[in-house]
Design a protein around this motif. Structure first.
Motif, short mmCIF file in Angstrom:
data_model
loop_
_atom_site.label_atom_id
_atom_site.label_comp_id
_atom_site.label_asym_id
_atom_site.label_seq_id
_atom_site.Cartn_x
_atom_site.Cartn_y
_atom_site.Cartn_z
N ALA A 40 0.83 -1.20 0.00
CA ALA A 40 0.00 0.00 0.00
C ALA A 40 0.87 1.25 0.00
O ALA A 40 0.52 2.26 -0.63
CB ALA A 40 -0.92 -0.01 1.21
N ALA A 41 2.01 1.20 0.69
CA ALA A 41 2.91 2.35 0.70
C ALA A 41 3.48 2.61 -0.69
O ALA A 41 3.56 3.76 -1.14
CB ALA A 41 4.04 2.11 1.71
N PHE A 42 3.89 1.54 -1.38
CA PHE A 42 4.35 1.69 -2.76
C PHE A 42 3.25 2.34 -3.61
O PHE A 42 3.50 3.24 -4.40
CB PHE A 42 4.70 0.32 -3.35
CG PHE A 42 6.12 -0.11 -3.12
CD1 PHE A 42 7.18 0.74 -3.38
CD2 PHE A 42 6.40 -1.39 -2.66
CE1 PHE A 42 8.49 0.34 -3.18
CE2 PHE A 42 7.70 -1.80 -2.46
CZ PHE A 42 8.76 -0.93 -2.71
N ASP A 43 2.05 1.82 -3.46
CA ASP A 43 0.92 2.31 -4.24
C ASP A 43 0.69 3.79 -3.98
O ASP A 43 0.44 4.58 -4.89
CB ASP A 43 -0.31 1.48 -3.90
CG ASP A 43 -1.52 1.82 -4.75
OD1 ASP A 43 -1.36 1.94 -5.98
OD2 ASP A 43 -2.61 1.97 -4.20
N GLU A 44 0.80 4.18 -2.71
CA GLU A 44 0.52 5.56 -2.32
C GLU A 44 1.66 6.50 -2.71
O GLU A 44 1.42 7.61 -3.21
CB GLU A 44 0.28 5.62 -0.81
CG GLU A 44 -0.18 6.98 -0.32
CD GLU A 44 -0.56 6.95 1.15
OE1 GLU A 44 -1.11 7.96 1.63
OE2 GLU A 44 -0.31 5.95 1.82
N ILE A 45 2.92 6.08 -2.51
CA ILE A 45 4.06 6.96 -2.75
C ILE A 45 4.40 7.05 -4.22
O ILE A 45 4.61 8.14 -4.77
CB ILE A 45 5.29 6.48 -1.95
CG1 ILE A 45 5.00 6.52 -0.44
CG2 ILE A 45 6.52 7.34 -2.27
CD1 ILE A 45 6.05 5.81 0.40
N LEU A 46 4.47 5.88 -4.88
CA LEU A 46 4.90 5.86 -6.27
C LEU A 46 3.74 5.88 -7.26
O LEU A 46 3.86 6.38 -8.37
CB LEU A 46 5.77 4.62 -6.52
CG LEU A 46 7.08 4.56 -5.71
CD1 LEU A 46 7.82 3.25 -6.00
CD2 LEU A 46 7.97 5.75 -6.02
N GLY A 47 2.63 5.28 -6.87
CA GLY A 47 1.44 5.31 -7.72
C GLY A 47 1.48 4.39 -8.91
O GLY A 47 0.70 4.54 -9.85
N TYR A 48 2.38 3.39 -8.91
CA TYR A 48 2.46 2.47 -10.03
C TYR A 48 1.56 1.27 -9.79
O TYR A 48 1.34 0.86 -8.64
CB TYR A 48 3.90 1.95 -10.21
CG TYR A 48 4.97 3.01 -10.24
CD1 TYR A 48 4.73 4.26 -10.82
CD2 TYR A 48 6.22 2.77 -9.69
CE1 TYR A 48 5.73 5.23 -10.84
CE2 TYR A 48 7.21 3.73 -9.70
CZ TYR A 48 6.97 4.96 -10.27
OH TYR A 48 7.95 5.92 -10.29
N PRO A 49 1.07 0.63 -10.84
CA PRO A 49 0.35 -0.64 -10.68
C PRO A 49 1.27 -1.67 -10.02
O PRO A 49 2.48 -1.72 -10.31
CB PRO A 49 0.01 -1.04 -12.11
CG PRO A 49 0.10 0.23 -12.91
CD PRO A 49 1.16 1.06 -12.25
N VAL A 50 0.71 -2.47 -9.14
CA VAL A 50 1.47 -3.51 -8.44
C VAL A 50 0.96 -4.88 -8.87
O VAL A 50 -0.25 -5.14 -8.84
CB VAL A 50 1.33 -3.36 -6.91
CG1 VAL A 50 2.13 -4.45 -6.19
CG2 VAL A 50 1.80 -1.98 -6.46
N VAL A 51 1.88 -5.75 -9.27
CA VAL A 51 1.55 -7.10 -9.69
C VAL A 51 2.16 -8.07 -8.69
O VAL A 51 3.38 -8.13 -8.54
CB VAL A 51 2.07 -7.40 -11.11
CG1 VAL A 51 1.67 -8.81 -11.54
CG2 VAL A 51 1.56 -6.36 -12.11
N LEU A 52 1.31 -8.81 -8.00
CA LEU A 52 1.77 -9.82 -7.03
C LEU A 52 1.73 -11.18 -7.71
O LEU A 52 0.66 -11.79 -7.83
CB LEU A 52 0.89 -9.80 -5.79
CG LEU A 52 0.88 -8.48 -5.00
CD1 LEU A 52 -0.22 -8.47 -3.97
CD2 LEU A 52 2.22 -8.24 -4.33
#
Length: 465
Positions: free
Chosen positions: A407-419
């Motif tokens: 969630a921090a990555f999503d909030e700070i960088l704003g890139y799509p995340v693929v798990l």
């Protein structure tokens, strides 16, 4: 020869060599939670950095933080192609209780085509697969089809306390189009899954105080508020008999599950009867109109995790407890905000607080929910890569748990995340006898190599949310 055929040949030829290298990595007791292993953490970071250099990654650095370092590397020569930011962690959980291990936790052993060692599945094995995928592509094709950056931290197992600050300070260095994380699991043996969303988390501790001390129930019972009764009244007000949360405004921002998502979950053909038998319960419980998977993936929760107060020793003690408390956590879904939910909880508690007591509410750590759209090109591309290698349809799932750094990555960088993970729930990560099924190590290497090619078909614009 296709790139998958080339990868197959390369990984078959190098299989034993790669396995021995992974064992070297696993022998390092990089336990981030224990100060006695600070030097081991440094050793693990250095080993990983050298491994990255040896496969052809560039600009390799060991970046210091207030805690354990972050290992960075990149390869940025695919002009006009997207950039993948690969995240993982080199730290591992403590090994206690040691007596339950069938072999030494930092002496890797292969049994029944499973690699047993602390960190084999979570997350050294999966991080190492991305490094070796880069090696294979550079060796067989002379270049990568995409640009890649690696951000491998040493504090995931203690909650990543310093990574958000590192990411905020290095947004340009970490600039990318998507984030790829292999630190999750598959649906089961031979059943690949792409996770495209995780629930967030927030919680509070409720402390109810009545009289200045415990009172004799014969002298004061029936005339003075009992702190435990008051606590029970508050706790009972949180949900109705069907499990629907009664906190005003709790569901206001909950994003509805789409018809496409519900169809994808139904296609998994999840056996709720088998789950009941496995858990030893005679019925499942939760909001009406939702399946087990929907309740645990796309709906928020409010759970009482613990209750304390009064006398619980042997026999009876006839007192009116003066204090009682409970711990409450909520799993949150997009687009719920943890801070807003805490304020709604506080307002609800104040509204339902019985007379004769005061209530104090203490907040716990919070983590926001995250989601990459189900139909996002990077998500669907991952599914195609799994299907080419495993030869079965890919499941598209959400995780019921929380990984705050995602969630921090999503909030700070704003890139799509693929798990896109390769572990199995049965692999005892965080427990004795952690292991990694080597068929998923073998197949996962090929999936990752193919995924880099799949992403190369898109432009940066295609991959924006």
């Amino acid at each position: 020869m296709s790139h998958l055929s080339s990868l197959n040949t390369y990984f078959e030829t190098k299989r034993e060599e790669h396995l021995e290298e992974l064992k070297q990595f696993l022998r390092i007791p990089s336990i981030s939670a224990l100060s006695d292993h600070k030097e081991d953490m440094k050793t693990a970071a250095e080993w990983l950095a050298e491994s990255m250099k040896s496969v052809g990654l560039e600009n390799v650095s060991i970046d210091e933080t207030k805690g354990h370092p972050v290992v960075y590397a990149d390869w940025m020569h695919a002009e006009g192609k997207p950039t993948l930011l690969i995240y993982g962690h080199y730290d591992v959980q403590p090994v206690d209780p040691l007596n339950l291990w069938e072999s030494e936790p930092f002496n890797p052993q292969v049994r029944d085509n499973k690699l047993f060692a602390r960190g084999a599945s979570d997350d050294k094995g999966q991080v190492y697969m991305h490094v070796k995928a880069v090696e294979a592509l550079l060796q067989t094709e002379g270049k990568l089809p995409v640009n890649v950056k690696f951000c491998i931290e040493g504090e995931e197992e203690i909650g990543s306390p310093n990574l958000p600050e590192y990411v905020e300070a290095n947004t340009e260095k970490l600039a990318a189009d998507i984030i790829v994380i292999s630190d999750t699991g598959m649906q089961g043996p031979g059943k690949p899954a792409v996770c495209y969303g995780l629930r967030g988390l927030t919680g509070v501790q409720i402390e109810v105080k009545g009289a200045k001390g415990d009172l004799h129930s014969g002298l004061y019972g029936g005339s003075v508020q009992n702190a435990i009764h008051a606590l029970v009244a508050v706790l009972d007000s949180f949900r109705d008999e069907e499990g629907t949360i009664q906190v005003e405004g709790f569901y206001d921002n909950v994003r509805a599950v789409t018809d496409e998502e519900r169809a994808a979950y139904a296609a998994l053909d999840f056996n709720e009867e088998a789950l009941k038998e496995e858990l030893g319960v005679n019925a499942l419980f939760g909001e009406k109109g939702y399946t087990h998977l929907e309740r645990t993936w796309v709906r928020p929760t409010l759970e009482i995790n613990g209750v304390f107060g009064g006398f619980s020793g042997e026999g009876i003690k006839t007192v009116l407890p003066a204090e009682a408390g409970a711990k409450i956590t909520c799993r949150l879904v997009p687009d719920q905000d943890p801070d807003e939910i805490v304020e709604k909880l506080k307002a609800h508690i104040e509204k339902h607080k019985p007379v004769g007591v005061t209530v104090e509410v203490t907040e716990f750590d919070k983590g926001k929910p995250f989601i990459t759209p189900f139909d996002h090109p990077a998500i669907q591309a991952a599914g195609r890569s799994y299907e080419k290698v495993y030869n079965v349809p890919t499941a598209y799932v959400r995780g019921g748990g929380s990984i705050p750094i995602v969630a921090a990555f999503d909030e700070i960088l704003g890139y799509p995340v693929v798990l896109m993970g390769f572990g199995l729930a049965s692999e005892n990560f965080h427990a004795p006898n952690e292991h990694f099924h080597l068929e998923n190590f073998d197949q996962g290497l090929r999936v990752i190599g193919d995924y880099y090619h799949e992403i190369a078909q898109f432009t940066s614009q295609d991959l924006k949310k």
